[in-house]
Design a protein around this motif. Structure first.
Motif: not given
Length: 542
Positions: A243-247
């Motif tokens: 979770x949150x890897x793209x951000x």
């Protein structure tokens, strides 16, 4: 014939046990009963006497507040050579920023400022001001992350990014209260070490201090600042797919264009004294957990980066107070002997009916409040008081020559002599009452004069009473602070008044403990000297 001892064996008690074992068992029971009888007194002494003294000794050297409040700064300062570089570099101010932010959130930075202000005047105001403005430094990064992606300002996003999935599921379902204890997501500490440290501090503070849920509370701007430093440093997020890897990947590409903060300059903008060598070196000098600084201050010395130096003349007051306390206490003790000895002699040699009536007069001050007696002396001794009025009325002095007997050493000696006089009379009387009158009569019958009989026979037998009264009066006098505070002014106060001031007003408990420890040591040394000269075994209360 055979030896009877070889076959008879050990002597047995009535219950069949060896007599020696039974005797040892009975002695153990006897000792246990004796211990149980004195246990309440022993516990009382430990709690009411030994424990406070031990706490005082500990407080006189304890200095953990610096290391506890600024742990990263203290660690960074270990690498700073103050001789080669008077003011530390950027890495120290970066650590100071992180520590100061957390301390300001916990509202403990002012306590540290007050502690260091004892050593360098003005540091307290620097810490107060920095605590108010340090958040503005972190908000520079928070605003830039917000402009990049709104998720970076969402508390629920941060909770899912940093928290363990099981914890997040339970925490997000919690409506009120702190929720379950925060559990960090596995591997996050290796990917984002600075961010993880800041978020853990935020989560712990939110749950323990605010009693709120980290998943529903705004994240500290400090977390955004630490995320910036992780992403511009060695953040290991390339293989992260959770979770949150793209951000995180987008933020890592964008942070190169962010406005960076020079922490040293930021602190100088808050207060230029952050660039003072005295301020930063004071933090370094007093960063150890234990310090001799309190004891040095108590003897008019100070601990500086250069070493131990003498206090300025206008601040060197404690040795003068110690000597004044000892000298005035001895003066009061001698005064009570001179006044109390004749009274005790009279009480011991008058008929019982008369001596009992006079004894009531001796004990009468004990039935009157100490504050009332001291206030009465203020009325008597002041320049417009009763004593001066009588002297003017009798013509012994004129109106312009009224005596100054209050708010000075004379006022303290007079008032305390009156207050402590019964403590001298009672031991003297109790010893004199046991001296047989026949001894003096025998001396006179052998040709001794009244003076010789008193000097050679009576007085030596009364010395134990003088010793007991002297110890009692001196120890009470050296620790008095109410009477000197009321009638002593600026020249008649004792070291105990300064101890009381640091405990109740300045809240410098470490210095108060050091002063108290030195005072205790002085009393013990004088007690030892008295024992060597007079002999404590000769002190009697009758």
């Amino acid at each position: 014939m055979s030896d009877a001892t070889e076959t008879s064996g050990p002597m047995l008690a009535a219950d069949g046990r060896p007599l020696k074992a039974s005797l040892n068992r009975a002695l153990r029971r006897q000792k246990l009963r004796a211990l149980m009888l004195i246990a309440p007194l022993l516990i009382f002494i430990l709690v009411a006497f030994i424990a406070p003294i031990a706490d005082m000794l500990f407080r006189s050297v304890e200095n953990g507040i610096v290391e506890e409040t600024l742990p990263r700064t203290v660690e960074a300062m270990d690498e700073w050579d103050a001789d080669a570089e008077p003011v530390p570099g950027e890495e120290v101010y970066f650590a100071l920023f992180r520590d100061m932010f957390v301390a300001s959130e916990k509202k403990i930075h002012t306590r540290l400022g007050s502690r260091l202000n004892y050593e360098t005047t003005g540091i307290s105001s620097i810490f107060r001001q920095s605590g108010r403005e340090v958040e503005d430094i972190a908000e520079i990064y928070e605003d830039q992350f917000d402009d990049l992606n709104e998720n970076w300002t969402e508390e629920i996003f941060w909770a899912e990014l940093m928290g363990d999935p099981d914890w997040f599921a339970e925490a997000s379902a919690t409506e009120d209260g702190p929720g379950p204890d925060f559990v960090l997501k596995e591997g996050m500490e290796d990917r984002l070490p600075l961010t993880t440290e800041a978020y853990l501090a935020f989560a712990e503070f939110t749950q323990t201090e605010d009693e709120d849920n980290p998943a529903s509370e705004n994240v500290w701007p400090l977390v955004h600042a630490m995320l910036y430093h992780d992403l511009t440093g060695d953040a290991a997020i390339d293989g992260y797919t959770g979770f949150g890897s793209e951000e995180l990947q987008a933020a890592k590409e964008a942070v190169a264009e962010f406005e960076a903060v020079n922490y040293k300059q930021a602190f100088l903008d808050i207060d230029e004294d952050w660039g003072s060598a005295d301020v930063m070196q004071t933090i370094k000098v007093y960063s150890p957990t234990y310090t001799p600084g309190y004891f040095l201050t108590a003897v008019d010395l100070q601990l500086n980066p250069e070493g131990v130096e003498a206090q300025p003349d206008d601040q060197a007051i404690y040795l003068k107070l110690f000597w004044r306390t000892v000298w005035m206490s001895l003066t009061i003790t001698v005064a009570t002997i001179l006044l109390g000895y004749p009274v005790a002699f009279l009480l011991a040699n008058l008929p019982m009916r008369v001596s009992s009536l006079l004894m009531i007069l001796v004990l009468l001050p004990f039935w009157t409040s100490l504050l009332v007696r001291t206030s009465a002396w203020k009325v008597l001794l002041q320049q417009q008081g009763v004593i001066n009025d009588v002297l003017v009325w009798s013509g012994l002095i004129n109106e312009a020559g009224r005596l100054v007997m209050i708010n000075n050493q004379l006022g303290t000696i007079i008032a305390m002599t009156h207050i402590l006089l019964p403590f001298m009379i009672l031991p003297l009387y109790s010893v004199m009452a046991t001296i047989p009158p026949s001894f003096v009569r025998a001396a006179k019958s052998l040709g001794a004069t009244n003076v010789t009989a008193f000097r050679r026979v009576y007085f030596p037998q009364s010395v134990p009473g003088i010793g007991a009264g002297s110890i009692l009066v001196f120890i009470l006098a050296i620790g008095y602070y109410i009477t000197p505070a009321l009638v002593g002014g600026t020249t008649g106060i004792f070291i105990s008044n300064r101890i009381a001031y640091h405990i109740s007003s300045s809240l410098n408990w470490g210095l108060a403990a050091a002063l108290g420890t030195i005072l205790l040591a002085a009393v013990l040394i004088l007690y030892w000297a008295y024992d060597r000269i007079v002999g404590i075994d000769n002190v009697k209360l009758g």
